[in-house]
Scaffold this active site. Sequence first.
Site, PDB file in Angstrom:
ATOM      1  N   ASP A 137       0.976  -1.079  -0.092  1.00 11.92           N
ATOM      2  CA  ASP A 137       0.109   0.056   0.195  1.00 11.92           C
ATOM      3  C   ASP A 137       0.846   1.212  -0.243  1.00 11.92           C
ATOM      4  O   ASP A 137       1.699   1.359   0.780  1.00 11.92           O
ATOM      5  CB  ASP A 137      -1.156  -0.072   1.152  1.00 11.92           C
ATOM      6  CG  ASP A 137      -2.001   1.081   1.167  1.00 11.92           C
ATOM      7  OD1 ASP A 137      -2.596   1.192   0.022  1.00 11.92           O
ATOM      8  OD2 ASP A 137      -2.677   1.256   2.115  1.00 11.92           O
ATOM      9  N   HIS A 144      -3.619  13.862   0.497  1.00 12.35           N
ATOM     10  CA  HIS A 144      -3.853  13.105   1.620  1.00 12.35           C
ATOM     11  C   HIS A 144      -2.868  13.028   2.569  1.00 12.35           C
ATOM     12  O   HIS A 144      -3.113  13.277   3.787  1.00 12.35           O
ATOM     13  CB  HIS A 144      -4.209  11.595   1.284  1.00 12.35           C
ATOM     14  CG  HIS A 144      -4.387  10.611   1.996  1.00 12.35           C
ATOM     15  ND1 HIS A 144      -5.542  10.612   3.076  1.00 12.35           N
ATOM     16  CD2 HIS A 144      -3.688   9.580   2.613  1.00 12.35           C
ATOM     17  CE1 HIS A 144      -5.270   9.538   3.921  1.00 12.35           C
ATOM     18  NE2 HIS A 144      -3.976   9.044   3.766  1.00 12.35           N
ATOM     19  N   GLU A 210     -10.457   4.022   3.055  1.00 12.46           N
ATOM     20  CA  GLU A 210      -9.690   4.698   2.376  1.00 12.46           C
ATOM     21  C   GLU A 210      -9.903   4.414   1.008  1.00 12.46           C
ATOM     22  O   GLU A 210      -9.934   3.154   0.454  1.00 12.46           O
ATOM     23  CB  GLU A 210      -8.122   4.274   2.787  1.00 12.46           C
ATOM     24  CG  GLU A 210      -7.767   4.990   4.260  1.00 12.46           C
ATOM     25  CD  GLU A 210      -6.196   4.889   4.289  1.00 12.46           C
ATOM     26  OE1 GLU A 210      -5.460   4.107   3.680  1.00 12.46           O
ATOM     27  OE2 GLU A 210      -5.938   5.752   4.967  1.00 12.46           O
ATOM     28  N   GLU A 212      -9.145   4.098  -2.661  1.00 16.48           N
ATOM     29  CA  GLU A 212      -7.754   3.968  -3.261  1.00 16.48           C
ATOM     30  C   GLU A 212      -8.094   3.126  -4.559  1.00 16.48           C
ATOM     31  O   GLU A 212      -8.903   2.584  -4.825  1.00 16.48           O
ATOM     32  CB  GLU A 212      -7.004   3.059  -2.668  1.00 16.48           C
ATOM     33  CG  GLU A 212      -6.602   3.599  -1.151  1.00 16.48           C
ATOM     34  CD  GLU A 212      -5.441   2.960  -0.312  1.00 16.48           C
ATOM     35  OE1 GLU A 212      -4.580   2.141  -1.074  1.00 16.48           O
ATOM     36  OE2 GLU A 212      -5.342   3.224   0.979  1.00 16.48           O
ATOM     37  N   ASP A 244      -9.105   0.521   1.691  1.00 16.38           N
ATOM     38  CA  ASP A 244      -8.209   0.017   2.782  1.00 16.38           C
ATOM     39  C   ASP A 244      -8.764   0.643   4.160  1.00 16.38           C
ATOM     40  O   ASP A 244      -8.736   1.571   4.390  1.00 16.38           O
ATOM     41  CB  ASP A 244      -6.891   0.780   2.389  1.00 16.38           C
ATOM     42  CG  ASP A 244      -5.868   0.256   3.457  1.00 16.38           C
ATOM     43  OD1 ASP A 244      -6.171  -0.729   3.905  1.00 16.38           O
ATOM     44  OD2 ASP A 244      -5.236   1.289   3.659  1.00 16.38           O
ATOM     45  N   ARG A 248      -8.274   4.135  12.929  1.00 18.71           N
ATOM     46  CA  ARG A 248      -7.495   5.365  12.986  1.00 18.71           C
ATOM     47  C   ARG A 248      -6.810   5.365  14.545  1.00 18.71           C
ATOM     48  O   ARG A 248      -5.517   5.809  14.779  1.00 18.71           O
ATOM     49  CB  ARG A 248      -8.038   6.705  12.651  1.00 18.71           C
ATOM     50  CG  ARG A 248      -8.624   7.024  11.434  1.00 18.71           C
ATOM     51  CD  ARG A 248      -7.386   6.912  10.530  1.00 18.71           C
ATOM     52  NE  ARG A 248      -8.076   6.831   9.040  1.00 18.71           N
ATOM     53  CZ  ARG A 248      -7.313   6.651   7.865  1.00 18.71           C
ATOM     54  NH1 ARG A 248      -6.039   6.102   8.183  1.00 18.71           N
ATOM     55  NH2 ARG A 248      -7.818   6.840   6.507  1.00 18.71           N
ATOM     56  N   GLN A 251      -4.054   2.868  14.690  1.00 21.94           N
ATOM     57  CA  GLN A 251      -2.813   3.458  13.783  1.00 21.94           C
ATOM     58  C   GLN A 251      -2.274   4.414  14.529  1.00 21.94           C
ATOM     59  O   GLN A 251      -0.895   4.518  14.619  1.00 21.94           O
ATOM     60  CB  GLN A 251      -3.611   3.624  12.483  1.00 21.94           C
ATOM     61  CG  GLN A 251      -2.571   4.422  11.488  1.00 21.94           C
ATOM     62  CD  GLN A 251      -3.201   4.897  10.407  1.00 21.94           C
ATOM     63  OE1 GLN A 251      -4.500   5.147  10.180  1.00 21.94           O
ATOM     64  NE2 GLN A 251      -2.513   5.615   9.269  1.00 21.94           N
ATOM     65  N   LYS A 264      -4.365  -1.515  10.084  1.00 22.21           N
ATOM     66  CA  LYS A 264      -4.718  -1.389   8.621  1.00 22.21           C
ATOM     67  C   LYS A 264      -5.072  -3.053   8.142  1.00 22.21           C
ATOM     68  O   LYS A 264      -5.603  -3.123   7.071  1.00 22.21           O
ATOM     69  CB  LYS A 264      -3.605  -1.140   7.782  1.00 22.21           C
ATOM     70  CG  LYS A 264      -3.265   0.415   8.099  1.00 22.21           C
ATOM     71  CD  LYS A 264      -3.912   1.227   7.243  1.00 22.21           C
ATOM     72  CE  LYS A 264      -3.774   2.638   7.208  1.00 22.21           C
ATOM     73  NZ  LYS A 264      -4.574   3.477   6.331  1.00 22.21           N
ATOM     74  N   THR A 268      -9.027  -5.361   3.714  1.00 24.70           N
ATOM     75  CA  THR A 268      -8.571  -4.370   2.329  1.00 24.70           C
ATOM     76  C   THR A 268      -9.792  -5.041   1.380  1.00 24.70           C
ATOM     77  O   THR A 268      -9.537  -6.230   1.031  1.00 24.70           O
ATOM     78  CB  THR A 268      -7.336  -4.495   2.026  1.00 24.70           C
ATOM     79  OG1 THR A 268      -6.547  -4.186   3.061  1.00 24.70           O
ATOM     80  CG2 THR A 268      -7.228  -3.539   0.924  1.00 24.70           C
ATOM     81  N   GLU A 379     -10.360  12.773   6.787  1.00 26.44           N
ATOM     82  CA  GLU A 379      -9.991  13.893   6.106  1.00 26.44           C
ATOM     83  C   GLU A 379     -11.433  14.735   5.986  1.00 26.44           C
ATOM     84  O   GLU A 379     -11.454  15.888   6.337  1.00 26.44           O
ATOM     85  CB  GLU A 379      -9.579  13.881   4.965  1.00 26.44           C
ATOM     86  CG  GLU A 379      -8.022  13.268   5.036  1.00 26.44           C
ATOM     87  CD  GLU A 379      -7.859  12.933   3.533  1.00 26.44           C
ATOM     88  OE1 GLU A 379      -6.997  13.416   2.911  1.00 26.44           O
ATOM     89  OE2 GLU A 379      -7.904  11.606   3.355  1.00 26.44           O
TER      90      GLU A 379
HETATM   91 CA    CA Z   1      -4.132   3.080   2.528  1.00 30.00          CA
END
Ligand code: CA
Length: 434
Positions: A137, A144, A210, A212, A244, A248, A251, A264, A268, A379
């Site tokens: 990843d 971002h 996320e 992606e 993904d 948080r 993380q 993470k 996925t 975000e």
């Molecule tokens: Ca990611």
Amino acid sequence: MNHPPRDPNDPVLRSWVPSSASGDFPIQNLPYGLFREGGPAHPGVAIGDFVLDLRALAAAGLFAPSVANAPALFAEPSLNALAASGRATWRALRARLSELLAEGNRELLEAGIAERALVRRDAVEMLLPLAIGDYVDFYSSLEHATNLGKILRPGSEPLLPNWRHLPVGYHGRSGTVVVSGTPVVRPAGQRKSPDVAAPDFGPSRMLDFELEMGFVTGNGPGLGVPIAIEHASDFIFGAVLVNDWSARDIQAWEYQPLGPFLGKSFATSISPWIVSLEALEPYRVRGPAQEPEPLEYLREREPRSLDVALEVNLASDGMVRSGAPPQRISRGNMRSLYWSMAQQLAHLTSNGATIRAGDLCASGTISGSDPSSYGSMIELTWRGAQPLTLSDGSTRGFLEDGDRVTMRAFCENDARPRIGFGEVSGTVLAGGTG
Ligand code: CA
């Protein structure tokens, strides 16, 4: 009767398959997936509202002689053999499929397999299209990376000094890559608020998605042989849409100094359809300016980016139950990515690390400069400080149990039929601990 070979990307091409003139899967797309209609799983290709059984076509001899080894490519219930077959085979197969499906072609009908080989997509289950080998990843969006830097390290320079020199990434957990539709159990882990001395253990309170784009690789040139950036396309089988999922709070506590780990690795999600790089070629566009100029091995000719529209939709459990439409909470575009797929692959192999057919590389969250294009909840809500309001009146800082996240990606411009990735969706289930 012989026709001159036609470009499978020719925008005027039409298919004899009904329903293929609109939607994500016109004849110009032809993405690969793995489907099951009650029985065993078969490789297939999407066309309109249907999936075409590639094993049935191979058994009928319809790929010979241009794809002589077709029966072996589709013998296993996965697309790994096709991914391993290399670019010449990928191109020959796509050209032959385009020919077979083009308006006027009667070969499937004459072989007596049109009805059996064309299965309605709403009647099949889509599976993980291949066994994922290694999963990497990246962190390729400038916007971002800047937003996360501001949120996670307030008061300091948001971009770390290496960011503009190399595509930052980490090796992820391939065994928890799942296909769209797979529920995601809220992970538990260590959480530590800045205002308390010690962590505790329990379900993540900051579960996020996320947005992606990923690519699936073919076999690399071998251990010790880097892939030169101008040859990267030879090793990219196709692209998938990726969610993904990220915790948080887990993380934020665990990531220093070695990067993401359990925040993470729990899930996925990828779209069931792999769109070939060849189908995406007409949508190449110039990427964002890179300053400073990358080192030689990362220097890429323009146009290096892809014009792929992206969106994220969110529905609460109540909205799903009442049949209310999901709410679009983000709309962006892959073209804003700072580091391209080719740059990611050149960097990944620059030390001689090799790739194997079925490896997955994801871009990292794709955010644009406008807040409406941010590709994650952290975000969009600025770590919960500016909650989103859903159409049922509920608010969200992060994801709640029962929430369904659905992402879509598609390419469209006035000159061509739209091609798309379908969707990648997942519903959050309550975790069991804490
Ligand atoms: Ca990611």
